[in-house]
Design a protein around this motif. Sequence first.
Motif, short mmCIF file in Angstrom:
data_model
loop_
_atom_site.label_atom_id
_atom_site.label_comp_id
_atom_site.label_asym_id
_atom_site.label_seq_id
_atom_site.Cartn_x
_atom_site.Cartn_y
_atom_site.Cartn_z
N LEU A 102 6.53 52.97 -16.28
CA LEU A 102 5.46 52.46 -16.25
C LEU A 102 3.89 52.72 -16.54
CD1 LEU A 102 5.64 51.26 -12.69
CD2 LEU A 102 7.14 50.09 -14.53
N GLY A 103 3.08 51.81 -17.54
CA GLY A 103 1.52 53.17 -17.88
C GLY A 103 0.72 51.95 -17.77
N SER A 104 0.43 52.31 -17.71
CA SER A 104 -1.26 51.27 -18.25
C SER A 104 -2.91 52.48 -19.13
CB SER A 104 -2.00 51.30 -17.06
OG SER A 104 -2.79 52.47 -16.55
N ASP A 105 -3.35 51.65 -19.38
CA ASP A 105 -4.96 52.14 -20.47
C ASP A 105 -5.33 51.40 -20.69
OD1 ASP A 105 -5.83 53.55 -22.28
OD2 ASP A 105 -5.21 52.72 -24.03
N GLY A 106 -6.42 51.09 -19.46
CA GLY A 106 -7.29 50.32 -19.58
C GLY A 106 -8.58 50.46 -19.96
N SER A 107 -8.49 51.15 -21.56
CA SER A 107 -9.40 51.72 -22.19
C SER A 107 -9.58 49.99 -23.27
CB SER A 107 -9.68 52.87 -22.60
OG SER A 107 -8.52 52.42 -23.55
N GLY A 108 -8.29 49.81 -23.21
CA GLY A 108 -8.17 48.40 -24.03
C GLY A 108 -8.47 46.79 -22.98
N ALA A 109 -9.31 47.19 -22.29
CA ALA A 109 -9.04 46.07 -21.38
C ALA A 109 -9.46 44.94 -22.02
CB ALA A 109 -9.89 46.31 -19.95
N ASP A 110 -10.09 44.48 -23.08
CA ASP A 110 -11.50 44.03 -23.62
C ASP A 110 -10.67 43.54 -24.55
OD1 ASP A 110 -13.64 44.18 -22.25
OD2 ASP A 110 -14.33 45.46 -23.76
N TYR A 111 -9.28 44.37 -24.89
CA TYR A 111 -8.37 43.01 -26.30
C TYR A 111 -7.71 42.05 -25.70
CZ TYR A 111 -8.67 48.00 -28.47
OH TYR A 111 -9.33 49.29 -28.97
N LEU A 112 -7.44 41.70 -24.64
CA LEU A 112 -6.86 40.30 -23.75
C LEU A 112 -6.91 40.68 -22.62
CD1 LEU A 112 -4.85 38.27 -24.18
CD2 LEU A 112 -2.81 40.53 -24.68
N GLY A 113 -7.32 39.20 -22.77
CA GLY A 113 -7.72 38.61 -20.88
C GLY A 113 -8.40 37.38 -21.16
N ILE A 114 -8.88 37.13 -19.48
CA ILE A 114 -9.80 36.05 -19.20
C ILE A 114 -10.73 36.11 -18.94
CG2 ILE A 114 -9.50 33.34 -18.47
CD1 ILE A 114 -6.27 34.36 -18.08
N PRO A 115 -12.40 36.19 -19.74
CA PRO A 115 -13.46 36.97 -19.77
C PRO A 115 -13.74 36.30 -18.23
CG PRO A 115 -12.92 36.17 -21.55
CD PRO A 115 -11.87 35.60 -21.15
N SER A 116 -13.98 34.93 -17.89
CA SER A 116 -13.77 34.51 -16.95
C SER A 116 -13.06 33.55 -15.60
CB SER A 116 -15.72 33.25 -17.30
OG SER A 116 -15.46 32.03 -15.83
N SER A 117 -12.51 34.30 -15.04
CA SER A 117 -11.47 33.49 -14.14
C SER A 117 -11.78 34.57 -12.72
CB SER A 117 -10.31 34.26 -14.89
OG SER A 117 -10.60 35.92 -15.16
N GLY A 118 -12.26 35.90 -12.62
CA GLY A 118 -12.75 36.08 -11.04
C GLY A 118 -14.19 36.81 -10.98
N SER A 119 -14.54 37.88 -9.94
CA SER A 119 -15.83 38.14 -9.57
C SER A 119 -17.14 38.83 -10.70
CB SER A 119 -15.41 38.80 -8.93
OG SER A 119 -15.05 40.16 -8.67
N LYS A 120 -16.38 38.84 -12.10
CA LYS A 120 -17.43 39.33 -12.64
C LYS A 120 -18.22 38.67 -12.59
CE LYS A 120 -18.17 42.86 -16.33
NZ LYS A 120 -17.71 43.63 -17.13
N HIS A 121 -17.53 37.61 -13.66
CA HIS A 121 -18.02 36.71 -14.53
C HIS A 121 -17.69 35.07 -13.73
CE1 HIS A 121 -19.62 39.19 -17.38
NE2 HIS A 121 -18.25 38.93 -17.85
N PRO A 122 -17.62 34.42 -13.01
CA PRO A 122 -17.44 33.40 -12.11
C PRO A 122 -17.60 32.45 -13.16
CG PRO A 122 -18.68 34.91 -10.43
CD PRO A 122 -19.48 35.45 -11.88
N VAL A 123 -16.25 31.41 -12.56
CA VAL A 123 -15.92 30.40 -13.51
C VAL A 123 -17.74 28.86 -12.88
CG1 VAL A 123 -15.15 28.54 -14.59
CG2 VAL A 123 -13.64 30.24 -13.33
N ASP A 124 -18.49 28.93 -14.25
CA ASP A 124 -19.44 27.99 -14.39
C ASP A 124 -19.69 27.31 -15.54
OD1 ASP A 124 -20.69 28.99 -15.85
OD2 ASP A 124 -22.12 30.40 -14.31
N GLU A 125 -20.38 26.41 -15.31
CA GLU A 125 -20.59 24.71 -16.82
C GLU A 125 -21.03 26.42 -18.03
OE1 GLU A 125 -23.64 22.49 -16.09
OE2 GLU A 125 -22.42 21.64 -14.11
N LYS A 126 -21.41 27.39 -18.23
CA LYS A 126 -21.83 28.31 -19.06
C LYS A 126 -20.74 28.87 -19.37
CE LYS A 126 -24.91 31.81 -19.94
NZ LYS A 126 -25.50 32.86 -19.64
N MET A 127 -19.92 29.31 -18.96
CA MET A 127 -18.80 29.78 -18.54
C MET A 127 -17.39 28.72 -19.73
SD MET A 127 -18.23 33.14 -18.38
CE MET A 127 -19.86 33.91 -17.94
N ILE A 128 -18.21 28.07 -18.82
CA ILE A 128 -16.53 26.92 -19.56
C ILE A 128 -16.97 26.25 -21.30
CG2 ILE A 128 -15.96 24.12 -18.96
CD1 ILE A 128 -15.95 24.60 -15.83
N ALA A 129 -18.30 26.07 -21.05
CA ALA A 129 -18.90 25.95 -22.70
C ALA A 129 -18.93 26.55 -23.30
CB ALA A 129 -20.50 24.97 -22.70
#
Length: 335
Positions: free
Chosen positions: A185-212
């Motif tokens: 098993l392995g991980s490389d969090g330095s590549g976290a930005d390569y794939l994800g859902i930016p507004s899906s948790g506590s960092k950028h809570p889903v709001d109208e701006k995020m949805i737009a």
Amino acid sequence: MIMKGNNAGILGTGFYVPEKVLTNFDLEKIVDTNDAWIVERTGIRERHIAPDDVPVSELAYQAALKALADAGTDPDELDLILVATLTSDYIVPATACLLQDRLGAHHAAAFDLVAACSGFVYASAVAAQFIGSGIYKKILVIGAETLSKYVDWEDRNTCVLFGDGAGAAVYGPVEPEHGMLGFDLGSDGSGADYLGIPSSGSKHPVDEKMIAQKMNRIHMNGKEVFKFAVRVMGATVQRSLANAGLEKGAIDWLVPHQANIRIIESAAKRLAMPLEKVIINIEKYGNVSAASIPIALAEAAGAGRFKRGDIVALAGFGAGLTWASCILRWAKEDS
Ligand code: ACO
């Protein structure tokens, strides 16, 4: 690392995909793409899509019922339910808890695990530890996704890739030298930005701006993920083989994550494996993230492709970034 203690093997498998099929030709009507590009660059021809009102727990439940029946296991026998998913019904409660109730698994602990497309193999390695230590006997491991609900259907770079579905396996103690022999098993969090859902948790809570800004949809740097996948897929299997005390030529079957046929071909080449020994179903299902490997595994097992004693390697990579592989000596009697 050679696995110690009781050997954990797969007692039964099952998978479920929603009925609705979305072909490349259907996608041609939605975005600026074409069947020839998608087939040539990814290997995908169609994918299954869950109805709007069907959550991931429903797909997981259907796959679980099949795996339990295949294993001859009653839900009451389960000690633990693990669901690998990045599209859980809720952030909380865990989808595994919903399944525990719905299956009537009265003695099971339950939790979800997020390792994206590597999730099923991560969860399998966790299950093997609990069984290896003798603490638990029967564990249901599920990979399930409804990625269609997070895809930006106007982004041709991503919307052609993903599909919905679920695959499941029941793990339990098997005889020595069988079941899981090694993993990596392995991980490389330095590549976290390569794939994800930016507004899906506590960092950028889903709001109208995020949805737009469509920040609640899948964002991916395909080229970087591709390069990463080609780098890690063969390497992780080689480490798992070494951990199992086996040579490269020992693998009878490779069950890779189904993200792109070119990534699968490159892993097979690195492992000097002919494609006939590689389980490939990407053309029918697309990338089902954590469900890809267990769907391929269950489909191949159901078709009687694995014989008792065969060495089966599972290998995945995904968001995080993460990678995971394991080596199983197939313990189930031929069907
Ligand atoms: N139809 C037609 N043309 C397209 C499409 C499409 N669906 N998508 C992209 N293109 C175009 C691009 O715009 C680009 O055009 P341009 O040259 O005019 O700019 C051209 O095709 C080439 O684009 P590339 O991005 O270079 O295409 P590439 O061959 O790299 O394939 C792909 C893209 C399929 C996304 C590939 O990079 C890939 O598979 N990456 C890995 C993705 C992956 O595995 N993700 C999942 C990880 S698992 C998880 O955790 C969920």
